[in-house]
Design an enzyme around this catalytic site. Structure first.
Site, short mmCIF file in Angstrom:
data_model
loop_
_atom_site.label_atom_id
_atom_site.label_comp_id
_atom_site.label_asym_id
_atom_site.label_seq_id
_atom_site.Cartn_x
_atom_site.Cartn_y
_atom_site.Cartn_z
N TYR A 287 -45.76 -11.83 6.87
CA TYR A 287 -45.48 -11.56 5.45
C TYR A 287 -45.44 -12.87 4.67
O TYR A 287 -46.03 -12.99 3.59
CB TYR A 287 -44.16 -10.80 5.31
CG TYR A 287 -43.84 -10.41 3.88
CD1 TYR A 287 -44.44 -9.30 3.31
CD2 TYR A 287 -42.95 -11.16 3.12
CE1 TYR A 287 -44.16 -8.93 2.00
CE2 TYR A 287 -42.66 -10.81 1.82
CZ TYR A 287 -43.26 -9.69 1.26
OH TYR A 287 -42.97 -9.35 -0.05
N SER B 205 -43.39 -14.44 -3.87
CA SER B 205 -42.08 -14.44 -3.23
C SER B 205 -41.68 -15.89 -2.98
O SER B 205 -42.55 -16.78 -2.92
CB SER B 205 -42.14 -13.69 -1.89
OG SER B 205 -40.98 -13.90 -1.12
#
Length: 268
Positions: free
Chosen positions: A144, A131
């Site tokens: 996260y 990501s």
């Protein structure tokens, strides 16, 4: 291209499903996985039951593919989940460990299970779905983001170790992606009133952005590109926003990036 065997985790929906379909359409024999196996409708690829947090489950799934196909040429580590916007202290240690057990250690388990076969083949490719949060901070998404930072460091370090056997480890870095990822998001389990107002505002902002975000098919196209590149890069951004964010992280003054991030999330 000789028939290539691909194993894609978290392939029942979202990015994983798009990747499995793209690889199948491009000539790969694909095995997708999810904790629920083949449930949820017919797909153009086989589905296996696999829990990336369970050593035995991981080994059984990999062994099943090897028994049937004799090799694994491509592993796509996609399985993961998120925590709904919450302050870093709004998750218990147990929740933080659970997130890492799936998002990071799940990828480690899968990688460890396939590497002996790839070393025997003297060929293979491992693609980690990372990501932009692997190189950027995410207020109200610290855990996260930390798991994706861990994937970045693991993958690049691993890549240097396994090149001698013709194997590569690569990270694909999407930005916002319009998927059903929200179905795999859990609430923080230690919510505090002090964070409520900003947490709620960040959550509303992210939901609005995700509604018009890149499609998972765009990410799948980049995965295919990374899988087939003759001389692959260590990292591939997926989409215009991800590419811009990578450039900003690399070249923009830290203070400018910091201010832009806070402005985007409406932080005081």
């Amino acid at each position: 291209m000789n028939k290539q065997i691909a194993l894609v985790t978290g392939a029942s929906s979202g990015i994983g499903e798009a990747v499995a379909k793209q690889l199948t359409a491009s000539g790969y024999t694909v095995y997708g996985t999810s904790r629920h196996g083949a449930k949820g409708g017919q797909r153009p690829y086989a589905m296996l039951s696999l829990d990336v947090t369970d050593d035995v489950s991981v080994q059984q799934a990999v062994d099943a593919v090897i028994q049937k196909e004799g090799r694994i040429d491509l592993l796509v580590n996609n399985a993961g989940f998120g925590i709904a916007p919450a302050g870093a202290e709004e998750s218990s240690l147990a929740q933080a460990q659970s997130l890492f057990d799936t998002n990071f250690f799940g990828a480690v388990r899968m990688t460890r299970a396939v590497l002996p076969h790839m070393r025997r083949q003297r060929a293979g490719r491992i693609i980690q779905i990372g990501s932009v949060l692997g190189f950027l901070p995410m207020p109200y998404g610290a855990l996260y983001s930390a798991s994706k930072h861990a994937i970045e460091g693991y993958s690049e370090s691993l890549d240097h170790e396994i090149r001698q056997w013709g194997i590569r480890s690569i990270v694909v870095e999407p930005a916002y992606t319009n998927t059903a990822f929200g179905a795999n998001v859990v609430e923080g389990d230690a919510l505090l009133g002090d964070y409520h107002e900003v947490r709620t505002a960040v959550d509303a902002h992210l939901r609005a952005v995700l509604a018009s975000a890149d499609s998972p098919e765009l990410v799948a196209q980049i995965v295919l590109k990374a899988a087939q590149a003759r001389k692959p890069k260590l990292r591939y951004t997926a989409g215009v926003m991800a590419a811009r964010l990578r450039l900003l992280r690399s070249y923009a003054p830290a203070a400018l990036l910091d201010a832009g991030l806070r402005k985007d999330l409406r932080l005081a």
